[in-house]
Motif scaffolding. Structure first.
Motif, mmCIF file in Angstrom:
data_model
loop_
_atom_site.group_PDB
_atom_site.id
_atom_site.type_symbol
_atom_site.label_atom_id
_atom_site.label_comp_id
_atom_site.label_asym_id
_atom_site.label_seq_id
_atom_site.Cartn_x
_atom_site.Cartn_y
_atom_site.Cartn_z
ATOM 1 N N ARG A 26 0.840 -1.212 0.000
ATOM 2 C CA ARG A 26 0.000 0.000 0.000
ATOM 3 C C ARG A 26 0.867 1.251 0.000
ATOM 4 O O ARG A 26 0.619 2.208 -0.718
ATOM 5 C CB ARG A 26 -0.920 -0.002 1.224
ATOM 6 C CG ARG A 26 -2.231 -0.726 0.979
ATOM 7 C CD ARG A 26 -3.371 -0.145 1.838
ATOM 8 N NE ARG A 26 -2.942 0.219 3.180
ATOM 9 C CZ ARG A 26 -3.010 -0.586 4.226
ATOM 10 N NH1 ARG A 26 -3.488 -1.801 4.092
ATOM 11 N NH2 ARG A 26 -2.616 -0.193 5.411
ATOM 12 N N GLN B 61 1.079 4.106 -2.897
ATOM 13 C CA GLN B 61 0.693 5.467 -2.503
ATOM 14 C C GLN B 61 1.816 6.456 -2.809
ATOM 15 O O GLN B 61 1.587 7.513 -3.388
ATOM 16 C CB GLN B 61 0.367 5.481 -1.018
ATOM 17 C CG GLN B 61 -0.366 6.732 -0.601
ATOM 18 C CD GLN B 61 -0.833 6.629 0.842
ATOM 19 O OE1 GLN B 61 -0.717 5.590 1.479
ATOM 20 N NE2 GLN B 61 -1.355 7.714 1.348
ATOM 21 N N SER C 16 -2.186 4.366 -6.252
ATOM 22 C CA SER C 16 -3.091 3.533 -5.437
ATOM 23 C C SER C 16 -4.421 3.304 -6.140
ATOM 24 O O SER C 16 -4.959 2.192 -6.133
ATOM 25 C CB SER C 16 -3.366 4.200 -4.092
ATOM 26 O OG SER C 16 -2.169 4.351 -3.403
#
Ligand SMILES: [Mg+2]
Length: 268
Positions: free
Chosen positions: A171, A175, A180
């Motif tokens: 993640r 990001q 994302s």
């Protein structure tokens, strides 16, 4: 729609033949041949992202924090060993036999011992507080990564990211790189509690896009995990061998993701 309509529509909207939009129409309408597969199951680390460089940079930063008296050469050797993980702790994590932080602690301790640094487990938080931001700021796509993803998407191929990394780390990477939203389908070792080469993660990845495994192609840099395992799960697979080492026991399928569209066509 025939080709006259297609050219006419493009011209009416002021688009030159050959722009991305027109290319997309050409593929969707079959002018560029049928879509070579329904799904692309893409590895992340060292396939899309230059993770080896990021790990080594972060490990050197953390080593300087924990062992400020160490030499640059020692920190570099520590970083090489921390990345290459010769004791196989990361593999044990992907097999569900170690938790993420247990795995990382063991990797630090083993790499330190191998280069003669004294590791004190109480310094783990300090190591992480230096390692994690350095790792985040070192995230870079390989330059051929996003053009290959975009080429597949223009063809109407659904993309799934399948990584043996953890969910929080993945993640963070997506990001930091600002993608994302771009990748709604991501499978990590945390998704099912195991990683590649377990066939269940490949089946799960195909299931996310509703595609049969035989209509998906896996692509990755790790021959046993990304290629042999995908084939064992009933998929086609392409081996990305950026360095051309040929360590997988067969010639690389591709040396760069720039070759992906052509390789997909040939893999039909
Ligand atoms: Mg990889």
């Amino acid at each position: 729609m025939d080709i006259t309509d297609l050219v006419g529509s493009a011209l009416k909207q002021g688009m030159a033949w050959g722009t991305d939009t027109v290319r997309q129409w050409r593929r969707r309408t079959g002018f560029d041949g049928p879509r070579p597969c329904d799904g692309l199951i893409l590895d992340v680390d060292d396939t899309l992202i230059d993770t080896e460089s990021a790990i080594r940079a972060a490990a050197q930063t953390a080593a300087l924090e924990v062992w400020p008296q160490s030499t640059t050469a020692t920190r570099e050797r520590f970083a090489v060993l921390f990345h290459s993980d010769p004791h196989g702790y990361f593999t044990r994590y992907t097999e569900g036999r170690l938790r993420f932080h247990e795995m990382r602690k063991l990797r630090i301790a083993a790499s330190a011992a191998d280069v003669g640094l004294v590791w004190e487990p109480r310094r783990y938080r300090r190591f992480c507080s230096a390692y994690d931001p350095a790792f985040a700021s070192a995230q870079r796509f390989h330059p051929d990564a996003m053009p290959a993803v975009e080429a597949a998407e223009r063809w109407g191929i659904a993309v799934v990211l399948l990584t043996n990394s953890s969910n929080p780390a993945t993640r963070m990477k997506l990001q930091v790189l600002g993608v994302s939203e771009r990748f709604p389908h991501v499978v990590t070792t945390d998704t099912l509690g195991v990683g590649k080469p377990d066939p269940r993660v490949f089946e799960h990845a195909c299931g996310l896009i509703g595609a049969a495994p035989e209509l998906c192609v896996a692509v990755g840099d790790n021959y046993p995990n990304d290629v042999a395992a995908a084939r064992a799960a009933g998929m086609r697979a392409l081996w990305l061998d950026r360095t051309g080492t040929g360590a997988g026991g067969e010639p690389p399928s591709i040396r760069s993701l720039d070759e992906l569209p052509e390789a997909l066509r040939a893999a039909q």
